[in-house]
Design an enzyme around this catalytic site. Structure first.
Site, PDB file in Angstrom:
ATOM      1  N   CYS A  38      36.233  19.597  20.865  1.00 11.76           N
ATOM      2  CA  CYS A  38      37.496  19.933  20.202  1.00 11.76           C
ATOM      3  C   CYS A  38      37.194  20.548  18.839  1.00 11.76           C
ATOM      4  O   CYS A  38      36.109  20.333  18.284  1.00 11.76           O
ATOM      5  CB  CYS A  38      38.292  18.647  20.034  1.00 11.76           C
ATOM      6  SG  CYS A  38      39.743  18.764  18.983  1.00 11.76           S
ATOM      7  N   THR A  40      38.273  19.500  16.145  1.00 13.25           N
ATOM      8  CA  THR A  40      37.990  18.360  15.262  1.00 13.25           C
ATOM      9  C   THR A  40      36.489  18.034  15.269  1.00 13.25           C
ATOM     10  O   THR A  40      35.911  17.738  14.229  1.00 13.25           O
ATOM     11  CB  THR A  40      38.788  17.127  15.755  1.00 13.25           C
ATOM     12  OG1 THR A  40      40.165  17.480  15.752  1.00 13.25           O
ATOM     13  CG2 THR A  40      38.557  15.913  14.871  1.00 13.25           C
ATOM     14  N   HIS A  43      34.690  20.366  13.079  1.00 10.33           N
ATOM     15  CA  HIS A  43      34.815  19.988  11.658  1.00 10.33           C
ATOM     16  C   HIS A  43      33.848  18.857  11.321  1.00 10.33           C
ATOM     17  O   HIS A  43      33.223  18.858  10.257  1.00 10.33           O
ATOM     18  CB  HIS A  43      36.241  19.523  11.335  1.00 10.33           C
ATOM     19  CG  HIS A  43      37.256  20.623  11.356  1.00 10.33           C
ATOM     20  ND1 HIS A  43      37.247  21.650  10.443  1.00 10.33           N
ATOM     21  CD2 HIS A  43      38.309  20.855  12.169  1.00 10.33           C
ATOM     22  CE1 HIS A  43      38.269  22.475  10.705  1.00 10.33           C
ATOM     23  NE2 HIS A  43      38.924  22.010  11.754  1.00 10.33           N
ATOM     24  N   CYS A 107      53.917   6.510  15.690  1.00  9.43           N
ATOM     25  CA  CYS A 107      53.325   5.412  14.913  1.00  9.43           C
ATOM     26  C   CYS A 107      52.779   5.926  13.577  1.00  9.43           C
ATOM     27  O   CYS A 107      52.170   6.986  13.503  1.00  9.43           O
ATOM     28  CB  CYS A 107      52.191   4.757  15.705  1.00  9.43           C
ATOM     29  SG  CYS A 107      51.331   3.461  14.764  1.00  9.43           S
TER      30      CYS A 107
HETATM   31 ZN    ZN Z   1      52.845   1.741  15.045  1.00  8.57          ZN
END
Ligand code: ZN
Ligand code: NAD
Length: 342
Positions: A38, A40, A43, A107
């Site tokens: 990926c 990411t 990086h 979240c």
């Molecule tokens: Zn949460």
């Protein structure tokens, strides 16, 4: 076990022997078969500022994978040795307002596999059962290995209704290209994708886009005229993280147009808010995937004929990780897959 480790606070990744992860009572132990590289991971490999402030050292990295369940903890139900699985790379807290309301993708305390906790570039990975996805029938393993970025593409592409709409995608990286395939499958009319990299645009053309536009030499108003569009794009999917790509998008949207932003800008930049206000645009940020509605959507779209496999351009054994990372960073590749079992 063998694993690719961010072993030192400097550029590079190191193939090392590390202890196998220990299995908790709510966990699933997975033998990793294939992994995807990926942006990411690039990086983390190059050790840029974001990586320096985010990644603990040493740590096993990687989060895109498919594998086989080998053992389950004593509390685990619904998984058994031999199951073919991938994992949702975002671990949520389970206790915040959004988690309690069933909106786990929102979240506020997400932990990332291979970012904040040990990852999947290894022979074995342990995940809590709440993060394990059982693959459906007919999902080939290379595609199963990239369900994580495919999920980014699906979550963004289906953020707004696309049936019959004209879609602009900025950025023909692996995620932009998969998003093009998704909106095509979901019944969009024109699918226009932009980039500044001819290799990526060529790959996008294989996904049956209406037009793959090199914004260095072509302008979107002309493309719109050529396609007989006179009111602008209905839905925009920003998948480059590039400031001029978003500015271009804002200037080419229909009144009331909707934009889903996935691309991560490396730094702050200004936009002309007049486009947003006077053209009554909606802009929505997208992070990760919906747990697990996006995973369901990916499965049923593949089962009903969506083929994202052309985005996979390179495959290597894990010992050849240096070549694999070089290919992924070259800008000439789509998705690069590492194989972990013989
Ligand atoms: Zn949460
Ligand atoms: P990528 O870097 O491979 O692709 C980005 C593409 O944008 C490249 O092909 C690049 O040439 C192109 N680009 C650069 N300037 C452009 C311009 N002016 N106009 C059009 N295109 C231009 O990235 P990817 O892996 O496909 O991911 C896409 C984006 O989404 C990245 O910014 C990545 O960081 C981000 N991302 C976000 C999430 C999330 O949860 N929000 C998850 C994964 C990736």
């Amino acid at each position: 076990m063998r694993a690719l480790v961010k072993a030192h606070a400097e550029p590079g990744l190191w193939l090392q022997d590390v202890p196998e992860p220990t299995l908790g009572i709510n966990d699933v132990l997975i033998k990793v078969d294939r992994t995807g590289i990926c942006g990411t991971d690039l990086h983390i490999h190059s050790w840029d500022k974001w990586a320096q402030k985010t990644i603990p050292v040493p740590m096993v990295v990687g989060h895109e994978f498919v594998g086989d369940v080998v053992e389950v903890g004593s509390n685990v139900t619904g998984f058994a040795p031999g199951d073919v699985v991938s994992g949702e790379g975002h671990l949520v807290c389970g206790r915040c307002r959004n988690c309690m309301a069933g909106r786990r993708h929102l979240c506020a305390h997400t932990q990332g596999v291979g970012v904040n906790r040990p990852g999947a570039f290894a022979e074995y990975l342990v995940l809590p059962m709440t993060n394990v996805w059982h693959h459906g029938h007919g999902i080939e393993r290379d595609v199963a290995a990239i369900f994580d970025p495919f999920g980014n593409a699906v979550h963004t592409a289906l953020a707004f209704p696309v049936l019959g709409e004209d879609i602009l995608i900025t950025g023909a990286g692996p995620i932009g290209i998969m998003a093009a395939a998704v909106v095509r499958h979901a019944g969009a009319r024109h699918v226009v994708i932009t980039d500044v990299n001819p290799h990526r645009l060529e790959l996008a053309r294989r996904m049956n886009v209406t037009r793959a536009v090199d914004v260095r030499t072509e302008r979107l108003p002309e493309v719109q005229r050529e396609l007989g569009m006179d009111e602008g794009f209905d839905v925009g999917l920003e998948m480059s993280g590039n400031a001029s790509a978003l500015r271009d998008m804002l200037a080419n949207m229909a009144h009331g147009g909707r934009i889903a932003l996935l691309g991560i800008p490396p730094e702050e930049f200004a936009i002309d808010w007049n486009h947003v206000v006077f053209n009554m645009l909606t802009i929505r940020g997208i992070y990760g995937r919906e747990m697990y509605e996006t995973w369901y959507a990916m499965t049923v779209m593949v089962q009903s004929g969506l083929d994202v496999s052309p985005v996979i351009t390179h495959r290597f054994g894990y010992e050849d990780h240096a070549e694999a990372f070089a290919a992924a960073a070259s800008g000439e590749a789509g998705k690069v897959i590492l194989h972990w079992s013989e």
